[in-house]
Design a protein around this motif. Structure first.
Motif, PDB file in Angstrom:
ATOM      1  N   ALA A  36       0.812  -1.216   0.000  1.00  0.00           N
ATOM      2  CA  ALA A  36       0.000   0.000   0.000  1.00  0.00           C
ATOM      3  C   ALA A  36       0.852   1.276   0.000  1.00  0.00           C
ATOM      4  N   VAL A  37       1.981   1.253   0.713  1.00  0.00           N
ATOM      5  CA  VAL A  37       2.767   2.494   0.791  1.00  0.00           C
ATOM      6  C   VAL A  37       3.302   2.901  -0.586  1.00  0.00           C
ATOM      7  N   CYS A 295      -4.541   6.651   1.774  1.00  0.00           N
ATOM      8  CA  CYS A 295      -4.101   7.467   2.916  1.00  0.00           C
ATOM      9  C   CYS A 295      -2.733   8.073   2.604  1.00  0.00           C
ATOM     10  N   PHE A 296      -1.867   7.249   2.043  1.00  0.00           N
ATOM     11  CA  PHE A 296      -0.508   7.728   1.762  1.00  0.00           C
ATOM     12  C   PHE A 296      -0.505   8.644   0.536  1.00  0.00           C
ATOM     13  N   GLY A 308      -1.148  11.780   6.183  1.00  0.00           N
ATOM     14  CA  GLY A 308      -1.691  10.517   5.685  1.00  0.00           C
ATOM     15  C   GLY A 308      -1.583   9.421   6.724  1.00  0.00           C
ATOM     16  N   TRP A 309      -0.427   9.356   7.403  1.00  0.00           N
ATOM     17  CA  TRP A 309      -0.246   8.336   8.429  1.00  0.00           C
ATOM     18  C   TRP A 309      -1.244   8.533   9.573  1.00  0.00           C
ATOM     19  N   ALA A 310      -1.551   9.806   9.890  1.00  0.00           N
ATOM     20  CA  ALA A 310      -2.498  10.069  10.980  1.00  0.00           C
ATOM     21  C   ALA A 310      -3.878   9.509  10.632  1.00  0.00           C
ATOM     22  N   LEU A 311      -4.324   9.737   9.389  1.00  0.00           N
ATOM     23  CA  LEU A 311      -5.646   9.213   9.012  1.00  0.00           C
ATOM     24  C   LEU A 311      -5.628   7.693   8.968  1.00  0.00           C
TER      25      LEU A 311
END
Lengths: 604, 195
Positions: A36-37, A295-296, A308-311
């Protein structure tokens, strides 16, 4: 939710999750993040118009398609025009999907001789696929020809997903652009998502799936004489009709695009859609891949990966405990079978637990984790029948949908949905300290909050009002299959699924009646467009604003504190809206379940 | 408005050709080249070997109904009008407290009771309906439970049956994924081949 867990925590403690559960979860999680990243970063480049060198052939295809459609590069749209284009593509998509179903008996690729789909069911199915819901009011192998499956359903699996991702891209431009009247070009965004992301990924998933036994064939059904014949085979031969079709190609995109509409009635529980544990892992990863990656993409596009990491952290914080809860809930035996002396203990020879409506190859763990994932992401494909889950095991999928499909959610739509909750969170924080709320360098004003609240609350209202309508009418009550509180749960589940564009069901509900086809069709449209259009409006409003530099009083939105605030807003809105309804259905049934289990001797 | 409508029609026409025709055909071509038997439905012949349509007695992935004592029985199937109807998949959708769960289980128990040679807990997957109605597998525990009955009905040693069951038992994939399972149809074909 924690309160609910505390109430039934006692009975849960008597079961222990198999060690294999943890190993499989860790493996799946690791593979998901590894894919995903980088995918998220690639998607950021694609939507920013910076397609990397290795994707040149795709860029060529994208430009060819856009030229053939008469779209000029650099033709920027206002939010109103972007919204018009979104609705227009959905409307034309609906008309084509409806028409193909109504005319399928006259069209080629119909080896099974499927008749024309009835008008109400064709309406429901067309809405369902255009809105990325993929609620199945029909049994695929019976009602739809191979041509309809390909030209209507597979196509909308791509297009509706690409639309969600396009609106996401436009929404992000609201934050990244300043003093701008435009938010990008809808057609360019749709083609980019289809050509650069969905089509390559679908091909990469579909072909390995066929290696496991997912069928991909255009022949008619194979008719075989079954092995055990009555009276030694002297009389009438018993046969089995094995239906094949272009299944792998549809299953791949149904998972990747968070669509979920299966080729067969049993969806991904059918051995031809999901034959092995490996195909199950592959499909499960496909369900979560794009909603995680995006997200990323978000962090990359707004120029701060921490956002993005927070979400992502907010999503994971809700998802993981709920997924674990389903595993524990389903590992419990049915009290009725316990009373009959059935052996439902997990061991080396069997998965045990509640096996009604589950497949042996998936057992409890893979069925339960899938149920959480398919309802967290607004996918809706199933590999076990949720209607037969234990009350608590069925409550969690229902709740995950009712939270607004923002815990992963649909491709694109999940992330813009969660950002709406983030806007409400900064607004609430602003109220507490008396400062103008800001998010990602944009002041959040009354218009944005009004639009966010419309988008958050209208699906909630639709679920509750729709459920009330269904229960107040004889046509609505006629569809209920199970007695008691569970019957109410079936209706609540259906409305939660349709209004949040999930598509899974408590499938006992006889939903293919004109009443439910109409009601659920309307709910799906509200759930799609009354979220999407306010989101596009917010994008337009934010894009027109100037950037405000972050000051000492700005609330940082990448911290654990902010993640906790977002999670709290999501859970509080969900709990306040749905606790009373859940209390009438799964919660009261859970209490009955626990007392029945005690009576049957589950506890000393 | 009209311009957007025009673009929408053209784009959908192109995407229908690309994602509704070219993509499924490309996947079909790749599947036929790489995994032809699997893509056609994993059909098997009377001795359980992969085959084409003419000699097929079923699919290794699609369960069949077995009720005779000499065969290994699979899951209950809720498909209509008959069990294991591969043209209309689906589960029972019975709720967790629906009395019908106990009723169908009791019918299975009665059938097992007439032939079950040993007391003790019946494995749960033997008395419950699968999600697809076509589950090709049964748990190893449920297979072992049936070994004495099959051996008695066929007049062979229980260990001969166990050997065949073991041959068609799959462990967790890569030792990790999914659940151990026994393929009911392949066991029964192998049992018939012994005769």
């Amino acid at each position: 939710m924690t309160a609910v867990a505390a109430v039934i925590g006692g009975p849960l403690a008597i079961v222990t999750p198999p060690a294999a559960a943890l190993v499989q979860l860790a493996l799946g999680g690791g593979l998901l993040m590894a894919a995903a990243v980088p995918l998220g970063r690639f998607m950021a480049a694609v939507y920013a118009g910076r397609s990397p060198r290795f994707a040149r052939p795709l860029l060529f295809l994208e430009r060819t398609i856009l030229r053939a459609c008469g779209v000029e590069a650099g033709d920027e749209m206002t939010w109103q025009r972007y919204a018009t284009a979104t609705v227009m593509l959905s409307a034309v998509g609906f008309a084509i999907a409806y028409g193909l179903q109504r005319l399928q008996h006259l069209l080629p690729l119909n080896p099974g001789g499927a008749a024309a789909v009835a008008p109400d069911l064709a309406f429901n199915t067309a809405v369902s696929f255009v809105t990325n819901t993929n609620w199945q009011g029909y049994a695929g192998e019976v009602a739809m020809s191979q041509g309809t499956q390909m030209l209507a359903l597979t196509v909308q699996n791509f297009v509706s997903a690409a639309v969600g991702m396009a609106v996401f891209a436009a929404f992000v431009r609201g934050f990244t652009r300043a003093s701008s009247q435009t938010i990008g070009n809808f057609w360019v965004d749709v083609v980019r998502g289809t050509v650069h992301v969905l089509l390559p990924l679908a091909t990469l998933v579909a072909v390995p799936l066929t290696s496991q036994g997912v069928v991909q064939s255009f022949g008619p059904a194979r008719e075989v004489n079954v092995v055990e014949q009555p009276d030694g085979g002297s009389g009438q031969r018993l046969t089995q009709r094995i239906v094949v079709g272009p299944v792998a190609s549809q299953v791949a995109i149904k998972q990747l695009g968070t669509n979920g509409g299966g080729y067969y009635n049993a969806n991904s529980a059918h051995p031809f859609e999901n034959p092995t544990p490996l195909s199950n892992l592959l499909e499960l990863l496909a369900i979560l891949l794009i909603p995680t990656a995006i997200c990323f993409t978000f962090g990359e596009l707004v120029g701060d990966r921490r956002q993005g990491w927070a979400l992502f952290a907010a999503m994971a914080a809700i998802f993981l405990p709920l997924a674990a809860l389903v595993v524990l809930a389903e590992q419990r035996p049915s009290p009725q079978l316990l009373a009959l002396g059935i052996d439902a203990a997990a061991g080396p020879g069997q998965a045990g637990g509640t096996m009604e409506g589950k497949e042996v190859r998936f057992g409890i763990v893979n069925s339960a984790v899938w149920a959480a994932a398919t309802t967290a992401a607004s996918n809706g494909s199933v590999n076990a029948m949720h209607d037969s889950f234990t009350p608590l095991g069925g409550l969690v999928p229902m709740l995950l949908m009712q939270l607004g499909e923002v815990v992963f959610g649909g491709v694109g739509s999940g992330l813009y949905g969660l950002v709406l909750f983030a806007l409400v969170a900064v607004f609430l924080a602003g109220l507490m300290v008396g400062r103008t709320p800001e998010y990602l360098g944009k002041k959040i004003g009354g218009f944005e909050i009004k639009m966010a609240v419309i988008a958050i609350l209208l699906p909630c209202v639709t679920v509750l009002v729709g459920t009330a309508i269904a229960l107040q009418t004889s046509a609505g009550r006629a569809g209920i299959a199970n007695p008691g509180a569970h019957g109410f749960s079936e209706v609540l589940y259906a409305l939660s699924s349709a209004s949040n564009n999930n598509g899974s069901g408590f499938a006992g509900l006889a939903a293919s009646s004109p009443f439910y086809n109409g009601l659920l069709g309307a709910a799906m449209m509200i759930g799609r467009f009354w979220v999407m259009l306010p989101v596009i409006a917010i994008a337009g409003s934010l894009a027109a604003k100037k950037h405000v530099p972050a000051g000492p009083g700005t609330l940082p939105t990448h911290t654990p504190l902010f993640v906790a605030m977002v999670v709290a807003v999501v859970l509080i809105v969900g709990a306040l809206s749905f606790f009373p309804a859940l209390a009438l259905g799964p919660i009261v049934e859970e209490l009955e379940f626990v007392s029945a289990a005690r009576a049957a001797g589950a506890r000393p | 408005m009209v311009r957007e409508l025009n673009t929408a029609v053209r784009l959908l026409a192109i995407l229908t050709l690309l994602t509704g025709v070219a993509y499924p055909l490309a996947v079909t071509a790749a599947a036929r080249l790489l995994f032809p038997a699997a893509a056609e439905g994993s059909l098997v012949d009377a001795v359980g070997q992969p085959t084409t349509q003419a000699a097929a007695v079923g699919s290794a992935l699609i369960g069949q109904e077995f009720t005779a004592d000499r065969y290994l029985w699979g899951r209950l199937s809720a498909t209509a009008p008959q069990p294991y109807n591969a043209a209309a998949s689906g589960g029972s959708n019975l709720g967790p407290l629906n009395p019908a769960v106990a009723e169908t289980a009791q019918r299975r128990l009665a059938a097992l009771g007439a032939s079950a040679p040993r007391a003790g807990g019946v494995p749960v997957d033997l008395v419950t309906a699968s999600a697809s109605g076509l589950d090709p597998h049964i748990s190893p525990a449920a297979a072992e439970f049936q070994v004495p009955r099959i051996a008695a009905a066929r007049g062979i040693a229980p260990d001969a049956v166990r050997t065949i069951v073991a041959r068609h038992t799959s462990g967790r994939q890569f030792g990790l994924l999914g659940e151990p399972r026994v393929n009911v149809l392949l066991v029964n074909l192998a049992l018939d081949a012994v005769r």
